[in-house]
Motif scaffolding. Structure first.
Motif, mmCIF file in Angstrom:
data_model
loop_
_atom_site.group_PDB
_atom_site.id
_atom_site.type_symbol
_atom_site.label_atom_id
_atom_site.label_comp_id
_atom_site.label_asym_id
_atom_site.label_seq_id
_atom_site.Cartn_x
_atom_site.Cartn_y
_atom_site.Cartn_z
ATOM 1 N N TRP A 1 33.496 33.543 40.299
ATOM 2 C CA TRP A 1 33.041 33.336 38.926
ATOM 3 C C TRP A 1 33.911 33.999 37.881
ATOM 4 N N ILE A 2 34.981 34.702 38.291
ATOM 5 C CA ILE A 2 35.966 35.185 37.312
ATOM 6 C C ILE A 2 37.378 34.826 37.763
ATOM 7 N N ARG A 3 37.494 33.849 38.662
ATOM 8 C CA ARG A 3 38.799 33.560 39.261
ATOM 9 C C ARG A 3 39.821 33.112 38.220
ATOM 10 N N ASP A 4 39.391 32.403 37.172
ATOM 11 C CA ASP A 4 40.340 31.941 36.158
ATOM 12 C C ASP A 4 40.995 33.100 35.422
ATOM 13 N N GLU A 5 40.273 34.186 35.268
ATOM 14 C CA GLU A 5 40.811 35.358 34.576
ATOM 15 C C GLU A 5 40.848 36.584 35.494
ATOM 16 N N GLY A 6 40.769 36.339 36.801
ATOM 17 C CA GLY A 6 40.667 37.442 37.758
ATOM 18 C C GLY A 6 41.841 38.394 37.730
ATOM 19 N N VAL A 7 43.045 37.888 37.454
ATOM 20 C CA VAL A 7 44.211 38.770 37.443
ATOM 21 C C VAL A 7 44.117 39.809 36.346
ATOM 22 N N THR A 8 43.240 39.585 35.360
ATOM 23 C CA THR A 8 43.042 40.568 34.293
ATOM 24 C C THR A 8 42.537 41.884 34.857
ATOM 25 N N VAL A 9 41.796 41.850 35.957
ATOM 26 C CA VAL A 9 41.296 43.078 36.580
ATOM 27 C C VAL A 9 42.478 43.970 36.952
ATOM 28 N N ALA A 10 43.459 43.366 37.612
ATOM 29 C CA ALA A 10 44.614 44.148 38.048
ATOM 30 C C ALA A 10 45.467 44.593 36.862
ATOM 31 N N THR A 11 45.733 43.694 35.925
ATOM 32 C CA THR A 11 46.587 44.058 34.797
ATOM 33 C C THR A 11 45.927 45.117 33.914
ATOM 34 N N MET A 12 44.614 45.060 33.752
ATOM 35 C CA MET A 12 43.934 46.076 32.952
ATOM 36 C C MET A 12 44.045 47.443 33.627
ATOM 37 N N SER A 13 43.920 47.470 34.933
ATOM 38 C CA SER A 13 44.085 48.732 35.659
ATOM 39 C C SER A 13 45.498 49.282 35.471
ATOM 40 N N ILE A 14 46.484 48.387 35.494
ATOM 41 C CA ILE A 14 47.871 48.812 35.294
ATOM 42 C C ILE A 14 48.053 49.414 33.904
ATOM 43 N N ALA B 1 49.094 51.932 43.539
ATOM 44 C CA ALA B 1 49.104 50.740 44.391
ATOM 45 C C ALA B 1 47.693 50.373 44.838
ATOM 46 N N LEU B 2 46.863 51.396 45.093
ATOM 47 C CA LEU B 2 45.482 51.146 45.507
ATOM 48 C C LEU B 2 44.704 50.436 44.396
ATOM 49 N N ALA B 3 44.863 50.914 43.160
ATOM 50 C CA ALA B 3 44.163 50.289 42.032
ATOM 51 C C ALA B 3 44.614 48.839 41.857
ATOM 52 N N LEU B 4 45.915 48.610 42.024
ATOM 53 C CA LEU B 4 46.431 47.244 41.907
ATOM 54 C C LEU B 4 45.873 46.353 43.016
ATOM 55 N N PHE B 5 45.797 46.892 44.241
ATOM 56 C CA PHE B 5 45.258 46.125 45.370
ATOM 57 C C PHE B 5 43.786 45.780 45.154
ATOM 58 N N VAL B 6 43.013 46.764 44.730
ATOM 59 C CA VAL B 6 41.587 46.512 44.479
ATOM 60 C C VAL B 6 41.419 45.472 43.371
ATOM 61 N N GLY B 7 42.248 45.575 42.336
ATOM 62 C CA GLY B 7 42.170 44.614 41.245
ATOM 63 C C GLY B 7 42.472 43.200 41.710
ATOM 64 N N LEU B 8 43.477 43.040 42.568
ATOM 65 C CA LEU B 8 43.827 41.717 43.087
ATOM 66 C C LEU B 8 42.731 41.169 44.002
ATOM 67 N N VAL B 9 42.080 42.051 44.749
ATOM 68 C CA VAL B 9 40.963 41.609 45.597
ATOM 69 C C VAL B 9 39.803 41.114 44.735
#
Length: 344
Positions: A85-98, A71-79
């Motif tokens: 400057w990466i907002r269009d693909e920002g959710v990729t941070v969280a999904t990659m961590s998952i 859950a922590l990794a998902l939270f950090v990824g969403l933050v």
């Protein structure tokens, strides 16, 4: 579809990875409507994917993999996804961590290099496929909008002349006003298409091919299709719609006026209005010089001492409004010639 399939094939055939899902997934994320957006999203996807891998690596290495660290990794990824400057693909941070934490972190830890390579392959394949299919410049779609607006404006102006030659009422004038409002709405859509067309030229091979054609056209002394920019064309169309709306409002107010209209003014203004409408709708239509006819009408009415003084404000407004539209007719014709030269 082509990009994702090609990325998967490259990943399976050449990378020989155990889970070749990142390359096609990133390829899908990268592909967009224009070459510029594809390159931009490719850069953002790369940064977001690397950040996601970094978050998973730090959390998994130092805190282990459990419910709360997941859950922590998902939270950090969403933050991190909120970074501008990466907002269009920002959710990729969280999904990659998952992906990394869910797919056996101990094994993934040994394959971070392969994962980064897969990401690179996905982005590269997406960009190459997008360039190979030559994303459209959208000029033709913008041209259709402009031609549609011209036809509608010409139809309204021609209808005004026909109605004014005989009789009209407030209902007809209100219908003209509603039509000009609708034309303005279509112009707003045209502006969006033109902005998209401008973006579609950036990093697009077709733009370079178009420049080569223009250079050859200049060598043959062909009119330069860039003489009339889309922005200039739409600004003139906006002006024409505004003057047309003012004319409709003037005719609506004039429908309440007492007294007879001057027959000579009524017939000549109606004739010029009809011809101007045909010229706006079809720049190839042959009509007499509209400006000269308006000037002659103004001079004749100015010399007429029998013309009631109270009518002049309305007559003057109608002549001036039509004069503004007539001035746009030549611009409409020249812009159409430039657009046809560009499309050819």
């Amino acid at each position: 579809m082509i990009a994702a399939t090609a990325a998967w094939w490259v990943s399976v055939t050449f990378l020989n990875t155990s889970f070749p899902f990142l390359a096609p997934w990133v390829a899908l994320l990268t592909i967009d409507a224009t070459a510029y957006r594809t390159l931009s999203r490719g850069v953002q996807s790369t940064i977001a994917s690397l950040l996601g891998i970094g978050v998973a690596f730090l959390v998994g290495t130092f805190l282990g993999v459990s419910l709360w660290t997941y859950a922590l990794a998902l939270f950090v990824g969403l933050v991190l996804a909120r970074v501008r400057w990466i907002r269009d693909e920002g959710v990729t941070v969280a999904t990659m961590s998952i992906f990394i934490l869910s797919d056996g972190f101990s094994e993934q830890q040994q394959q971070f290099g392969d994962r980064i390579l897969e990401i690179g392959v996905g982005i590269l394949v997406g960009v190459v496929v997008n360039l190979l299919v030559l994303p459209p410049l959208r000029d033709r779609q913008a041209s259709r909008y402009v031609d549609s607006v011209n036809r509608r404006m010409g139809s309204v102006l021609e209808n005004m002349g026909e109605e004014f030659a005989s009789s009209w009422d407030t209902d007809r004038a209100d219908a003209w006003i509603d039509e000009t409002d609708s034309i303005t709405g279509e112009l707003n859509s045209a502006w969006s298409i033109v902005r998209f067309a401008r973006e579609s030229r950036r990093a697009n091979p077709r733009s370079y091919l178009s420049r080569l054609r223009r250079a050859r056209a200049q060598d043959r002394q062909t009119p330069d299709p860039e003489e009339a920019s889309w922005e200039d064309i739409l600004r003139r169309a906006d002006e024409g719609a505004s003057h047309l709306r003012n004319l409709a409002r003037t005719l609506r107010e004039a429908s309440y006026a007492d007294g007879e209209w001057d027959t000579r003014f009524r017939e000549e203004w109606a004739s010029i209005s009809r011809d101007a409408g045909r010229a706006v709708a079809d720049p190839d239509a042959e009509v007499e010089s509209l400006s000269s006819r308006l000037k002659q009408l103004t001079e004749e009415l100015s010399d007429d001492e029998n013309l009631p003084t109270r009518h002049w404000p309305v007559y003057g407004t109608m002549i001036t409004g039509l004069q503004h539209i007539v001035e746009i007719v030549d611009d409409v014709a020249s812009s159409r010639e430039a657009r046809e030269a560009a499309s050819s």
